[in-house]
Design a protein around this motif. Structure first.
Motif, PDB file in Angstrom:
ATOM      1  N   ASP A  11      14.093 -28.144  58.841  1.00  0.00           N
ATOM      2  CA  ASP A  11      12.930 -27.746  57.523  1.00  0.00           C
ATOM      3  C   ASP A  11      12.505 -27.868  56.793  1.00  0.00           C
ATOM      4  OD1 ASP A  11      13.300 -25.295  60.200  1.00  0.00           O
ATOM      5  OD2 ASP A  11      13.889 -24.773  58.132  1.00  0.00           O
ATOM      6  N   GLU A  49       8.985 -25.817  55.159  1.00  0.00           N
ATOM      7  CA  GLU A  49       8.703 -25.089  56.363  1.00  0.00           C
ATOM      8  C   GLU A  49       9.066 -24.126  57.306  1.00  0.00           C
ATOM      9  OE1 GLU A  49       4.694 -26.998  57.005  1.00  0.00           O
ATOM     10  OE2 GLU A  49       4.727 -25.752  58.781  1.00  0.00           O
ATOM     11  N   SER A  94       8.713 -21.020  60.243  1.00  0.00           N
ATOM     12  CA  SER A  94       8.490 -19.855  61.065  1.00  0.00           C
ATOM     13  C   SER A  94       9.054 -19.561  61.932  1.00  0.00           C
ATOM     14  CB  SER A  94       7.269 -20.512  61.909  1.00  0.00           C
ATOM     15  OG  SER A  94       7.047 -21.507  62.830  1.00  0.00           O
ATOM     16  N   SER A 122       5.130 -17.394  59.269  1.00  0.00           N
ATOM     17  CA  SER A 122       5.571 -18.400  57.783  1.00  0.00           C
ATOM     18  C   SER A 122       5.384 -18.360  56.824  1.00  0.00           C
ATOM     19  CB  SER A 122       4.755 -19.251  58.938  1.00  0.00           C
ATOM     20  OG  SER A 122       3.136 -19.228  58.624  1.00  0.00           O
ATOM     21  N   TYR A 123       6.192 -19.666  56.665  1.00  0.00           N
ATOM     22  CA  TYR A 123       5.786 -20.205  54.980  1.00  0.00           C
ATOM     23  C   TYR A 123       5.974 -21.594  54.843  1.00  0.00           C
ATOM     24  CZ  TYR A 123      11.126 -18.903  54.437  1.00  0.00           C
ATOM     25  OH  TYR A 123      12.364 -19.436  54.848  1.00  0.00           O
ATOM     26  N   SER A 124       5.970 -21.905  53.348  1.00  0.00           N
ATOM     27  CA  SER A 124       5.689 -23.168  53.046  1.00  0.00           C
ATOM     28  C   SER A 124       6.014 -22.956  51.211  1.00  0.00           C
ATOM     29  CB  SER A 124       4.690 -24.086  53.533  1.00  0.00           C
ATOM     30  OG  SER A 124       3.927 -23.567  53.084  1.00  0.00           O
ATOM     31  N   SER A 164       9.581 -30.251  50.315  1.00  0.00           N
ATOM     32  CA  SER A 164       9.151 -29.566  50.755  1.00  0.00           C
ATOM     33  C   SER A 164       9.904 -28.446  51.840  1.00  0.00           C
ATOM     34  CB  SER A 164       7.694 -30.343  50.929  1.00  0.00           C
ATOM     35  OG  SER A 164       7.676 -31.249  51.914  1.00  0.00           O
TER      36      SER A 164
END
Length: 143
Positions: free
Chosen positions: A72, A87, A89, A98-100, A85
Motif C-alpha cells: 500500500d 493508499e 481501499s 478508501s483513503y490516501s 504516499s
C-alpha cells in the motif's frame, strides 16, 4: 497585557478559504479531527505523522502507517524531496472505503542516493538516508 488561551472554533471565515479547507477539512471541527487522529495519525491533517532525525552515519525519516501493508506504500526520492504516499481501499459487500495520505520531506545535501533504503515494520516506515563520507563527523586526534 493579558494573555488568553486560544480556543479554536468553527466559523464561516475559515471555510471561506477553500484551498485551506480542502487540505485540512477537519480543522474547523477539532473534536472530530482529534478522534480521527487517535485512530489514524495524520488522517485529520491529511498528512502522515513524521519524525526526522540523524546519527553520525545516516539521516532517518519515520512515518506512522498503522494497518498498512508494504504493497500500500510508495516511497519516492526526486530532486532532493522524499515523498511517501499510502493508499488503501477496503471492500465489505456493497460498501467500499478508501483513503490516501502523503507526506514529503526535504532530503539534506550529502545523501548517497544509491543507498537509500526503506523498511516497514509494525506500522512504522523507516527510510534510511546514508550520509556521504564527507558529511560524517571526523575524529581529530589531539597531539
Amino acid at each position: 497585557m493579558k494573555l488568553t488561551r486560544y480556543a479554536p472554533s468553527f466559523d464561516l471565515g475559515r471555510v471561506a478559504d477553500f484551498d485551506q479547507w480542502l487540505r485540512h477539512p477537519f480543522a474547523g471541527f477539532p473534536a472530530v479531527g482529534q478522534l480521527l487522529g487517535e485512530f489514524m495519525p495524520g488522517a485529520a491533517s491529511g498528512r502522515l505523522a513524521t519524525d526526522v532525525y540523524e546519527d553520525k552515519d545516516n539521516y532517518y525519516a519515520r512515518f506512522e502507517l498503522p494497518g498498512l501493508k508494504k504493497e500500500d506504500v510508495k516511497v519516492e526520492v526526486h530532486d532532493r524531496l522524499l515523498t511517501v504516499s499510502a493508499e488503501r481501499s477496503e471492500k465489505d459487500g456493497d460498501k467500499e472505503e478508501s483513503y490516501s495520505l502523503s507526506r514529503s520531506v526535504s532530503v539534506p545535501e550529502g545523501v548517497r542516493g544509491d543507498a537509500i533504503a526503506a523498511k516497514l515494520e509494525d506500522g512504522i516506515l523507516t527510510v534510511t538516508l546514508p550520509k556521504q563520507e564527507e558529511r560524517k563527523p571526523k575524529l581529530i586526534q589531539v597531539s
